[in-house]
Design a protein around this motif. Structure first.
Motif, PDB file in Angstrom:
ATOM      1  N   LEU A 102       0.825  -1.210   0.000  1.00 49.58           N
ATOM      2  CA  LEU A 102       0.000   0.000   0.000  1.00 49.58           C
ATOM      3  C   LEU A 102       0.859   1.260   0.000  1.00 49.58           C
ATOM      4  O   LEU A 102       0.543   2.247  -0.680  1.00 49.58           O
ATOM      5  N   GLU A 103       1.947   1.232   0.753  1.00 47.42           N
ATOM      6  CA  GLU A 103       2.820   2.401   0.833  1.00 47.42           C
ATOM      7  C   GLU A 103       3.538   2.662  -0.489  1.00 47.42           C
ATOM      8  O   GLU A 103       3.686   3.822  -0.902  1.00 47.42           O
ATOM      9  N   PHE A 104       3.967   1.596  -1.158  1.00 40.54           N
ATOM     10  CA  PHE A 104       4.618   1.774  -2.457  1.00 40.54           C
ATOM     11  C   PHE A 104       3.633   2.364  -3.460  1.00 40.54           C
ATOM     12  O   PHE A 104       3.996   3.233  -4.263  1.00 40.54           O
ATOM     13  N   CYS A 116      11.964  -5.607 -21.122  1.00 40.28           N
ATOM     14  CA  CYS A 116      12.863  -5.819 -19.991  1.00 40.28           C
ATOM     15  C   CYS A 116      12.361  -4.997 -18.807  1.00 40.28           C
ATOM     16  O   CYS A 116      11.813  -3.908 -18.985  1.00 40.28           O
ATOM     17  N   ARG A 117      12.586  -5.518 -17.629  1.00 35.30           N
ATOM     18  CA  ARG A 117      11.985  -4.877 -16.472  1.00 35.30           C
ATOM     19  C   ARG A 117      12.851  -4.974 -15.231  1.00 35.30           C
ATOM     20  O   ARG A 117      13.782  -5.779 -15.152  1.00 35.30           O
ATOM     21  N   LEU A 118      12.496  -4.165 -14.258  1.00 33.68           N
ATOM     22  CA  LEU A 118      13.081  -4.249 -12.927  1.00 33.68           C
ATOM     23  C   LEU A 118      12.080  -4.997 -12.061  1.00 33.68           C
ATOM     24  O   LEU A 118      10.911  -4.620 -11.993  1.00 33.68           O
ATOM     25  N   ARG A 119      12.538  -6.051 -11.426  1.00 34.94           N
ATOM     26  CA  ARG A 119      11.640  -6.862 -10.596  1.00 34.94           C
ATOM     27  C   ARG A 119      11.985  -6.636  -9.129  1.00 34.94           C
ATOM     28  O   ARG A 119      13.076  -6.961  -8.676  1.00 34.94           O
ATOM     29  N   ILE A 120      11.027  -6.090  -8.413  1.00 34.81           N
ATOM     30  CA  ILE A 120      11.201  -5.786  -6.989  1.00 34.81           C
ATOM     31  C   ILE A 120      10.317  -6.723  -6.180  1.00 34.81           C
ATOM     32  O   ILE A 120       9.147  -6.924  -6.511  1.00 34.81           O
ATOM     33  N   LEU A 153       8.963  -7.205  -2.365  1.00 32.00           N
ATOM     34  CA  LEU A 153       8.866  -6.648  -1.018  1.00 32.00           C
ATOM     35  C   LEU A 153       8.780  -7.770   0.012  1.00 32.00           C
ATOM     36  O   LEU A 153       8.267  -8.850  -0.270  1.00 32.00           O
ATOM     37  N   SER A 154       9.278  -7.495   1.205  1.00 29.88           N
ATOM     38  CA  SER A 154       9.217  -8.496   2.272  1.00 29.88           C
ATOM     39  C   SER A 154       8.872  -7.828   3.595  1.00 29.88           C
ATOM     40  O   SER A 154       8.834  -6.593   3.702  1.00 29.88           O
ATOM     41  N   ALA A 155       8.661  -8.650   4.612  1.00 29.58           N
ATOM     42  CA  ALA A 155       8.264  -8.142   5.922  1.00 29.58           C
ATOM     43  C   ALA A 155       9.373  -7.352   6.609  1.00 29.58           C
ATOM     44  O   ALA A 155       9.103  -6.541   7.498  1.00 29.58           O
ATOM     45  N   VAL A 156      10.618  -7.580   6.223  1.00 27.42           N
ATOM     46  CA  VAL A 156      11.729  -6.881   6.884  1.00 27.42           C
ATOM     47  C   VAL A 156      11.949  -5.485   6.319  1.00 27.42           C
ATOM     48  O   VAL A 156      12.673  -4.682   6.912  1.00 27.42           O
ATOM     49  N   HIS A 157      11.347  -5.183   5.182  1.00 27.55           N
ATOM     50  CA  HIS A 157      11.468  -3.843   4.624  1.00 27.55           C
ATOM     51  C   HIS A 157      10.641  -2.859   5.451  1.00 27.55           C
ATOM     52  O   HIS A 157       9.560  -3.195   5.935  1.00 27.55           O
ATOM     53  N   THR A 158      11.143  -1.662   5.586  1.00 28.76           N
ATOM     54  CA  THR A 158      10.452  -0.631   6.355  1.00 28.76           C
ATOM     55  C   THR A 158       9.946   0.469   5.426  1.00 28.76           C
ATOM     56  O   THR A 158      10.311   0.526   4.249  1.00 28.76           O
ATOM     57  N   ARG A 159       9.142   1.355   5.986  1.00 33.07           N
ATOM     58  CA  ARG A 159       8.650   2.486   5.195  1.00 33.07           C
ATOM     59  C   ARG A 159       9.807   3.369   4.749  1.00 33.07           C
ATOM     60  O   ARG A 159       9.812   3.894   3.633  1.00 33.07           O
ATOM     61  N   ASP A 160      10.801   3.515   5.622  1.00 33.76           N
ATOM     62  CA  ASP A 160      11.975   4.313   5.266  1.00 33.76           C
ATOM     63  C   ASP A 160      12.741   3.666   4.117  1.00 33.76           C
ATOM     64  O   ASP A 160      13.261   4.365   3.238  1.00 33.76           O
ATOM     65  N   LEU A 219      11.418   1.975   1.740  1.00 35.47           N
ATOM     66  CA  LEU A 219      10.652   2.266   0.523  1.00 35.47           C
ATOM     67  C   LEU A 219      10.900   3.690   0.043  1.00 35.47           C
ATOM     68  O   LEU A 219      11.013   3.938  -1.163  1.00 35.47           O
ATOM     69  N   ARG A 220      10.971   4.630   0.977  1.00 39.70           N
ATOM     70  CA  ARG A 220      11.238   6.022   0.586  1.00 39.70           C
ATOM     71  C   ARG A 220      12.575   6.124  -0.151  1.00 39.70           C
ATOM     72  O   ARG A 220      12.682   6.781  -1.192  1.00 39.70           O
ATOM     73  N   LYS A 221      13.590   5.472   0.400  1.00 38.03           N
ATOM     74  CA  LYS A 221      14.910   5.503  -0.229  1.00 38.03           C
ATOM     75  C   LYS A 221      14.887   4.789  -1.578  1.00 38.03           C
ATOM     76  O   LYS A 221      15.530   5.232  -2.539  1.00 38.03           O
ATOM     77  N   LEU A 222      14.142   3.683  -1.656  1.00 33.21           N
ATOM     78  CA  LEU A 222      14.034   2.945  -2.921  1.00 33.21           C
ATOM     79  C   LEU A 222      13.355   3.789  -3.988  1.00 33.21           C
ATOM     80  O   LEU A 222      13.826   3.862  -5.128  1.00 33.21           O
ATOM     81  N   VAL A 223      12.267   4.441  -3.621  1.00 34.34           N
ATOM     82  CA  VAL A 223      11.537   5.269  -4.583  1.00 34.34           C
ATOM     83  C   VAL A 223      12.411   6.425  -5.061  1.00 34.34           C
ATOM     84  O   VAL A 223      12.405   6.783  -6.246  1.00 34.34           O
TER      85      VAL A 223
END
Length: 248
Positions: free
Chosen positions: A154-156, A206-210, A212-219, A221-225
């Motif tokens: 949801l956050e992404f 061709c694509r980027l495949r991401i 997500l897992s339970a260990v990822h944080t909202r922070d 995601l911010r850095k990833l985006v």
């Protein structure tokens, strides 16, 4: 869409001998690994109820991730009783090795006696079986892990306005050069995002495949985006999950 009729193999051919030819078995992946969208499970279940065919599901990417108790896509879409055979892996959410087949006692006996892959394979080592059993218990007891994954989804979506529907995010950038350049940039930024290229996907998709897992944080995601925005244009990329699930 990865939907097809399975008409070969010892268990299937034996089943067809004693059933009408119109009741061909239907086998499909519940959550597509390279697109990140769900199969039209509800529609397939309706067809099964109407025509009575065998319904087999590959739940590799949904096991322990989808559903209230981690029961997979069938639990998520509330159709567990309509799936005849569920095939899954222990190498993803379970973090182990090997796989499983969930089915009725009748199908179990048939597969054990006629399934060549089962008959001629070495049995699962006890430590692996114990680890898989522990993983299932953790998934049932620590439900916060599953909630965390879907919160990240949801956050992404909110951060990028990309309508993803699962923890598998497929960002289509086009050429191999673009995908590889973006992947290298993300690695330098601290994110290991694989560039998916042919023959895994069609040319120019061709694509980027991401994932997500339970260990990822909202922070995280911010850095990833932020890192993604430095190497791709969100408004120009292609994306497969425009709807909640694929269509028949």
């Amino acid at each position: 869409m990865e939907l097809f009729l399975v008409i070969k193999g010892p268990p299937i051919t034996l089943w067809l001998r004693f059933n009408p030819i119109s009741q061909l078995p239907v086998f499909f992946a519940s959550l597509f690994s390279m697109d990140g969208d769900f199969a039209p499970i509800v529609e397939l279940v309706k067809l099964r109820r109407k025509h009575g065919f065998l319904l087999a599901i590959d739940d590799a990417h949904a096991t322990l991730v989808c559903g209230k108790t981690g029961g997979g896509a069938a639990e998520k879409f509330k159709c567990e009783n309509d799936v005849d055979i569920c095939i899954g892996t222990l190498s993803k959410a379970s973090g182990c090795h090997g796989g499983f087949i969930a089915c009725s006692k009748k199908w179990k006996q048939l597969i054990q006696s006629r399934g060549r892959s089962f008959i001629f394979s070495t049995s699962t080592p006890v430590p692996i079986a114990a680890a898989a059993h522990a993983a299932v218990n953790v998934a049932k007891q620590e439900t916060w892990r599953r909630k965390a994954i879907w919160n990240r989804v949801l956050e992404f979506r909110a951060m990028t306005r990309i309508p993803i529907t699962s923890p598998i995010i497929s960002l289509i950038v086009g050429s191999e050069v673009k995908a590889l350049e973006a992947s290298r940039h993300l690695l330098k930024s601290g994110f290991h995002v694989t560039a998916i290229r042919p023959p895994t996907v069609p040319s120019n998709s061709c694509r980027l495949r991401i994932a997500l897992s339970a260990v990822h944080t909202r922070d995280d995601l911010r850095k990833l985006v932020t890192a993604l925005s430095e190497c791709i244009n969100f408004e120009e990329i292609g994306f497969n999950c425009k709807n909640y699930s694929s269509k028949l």
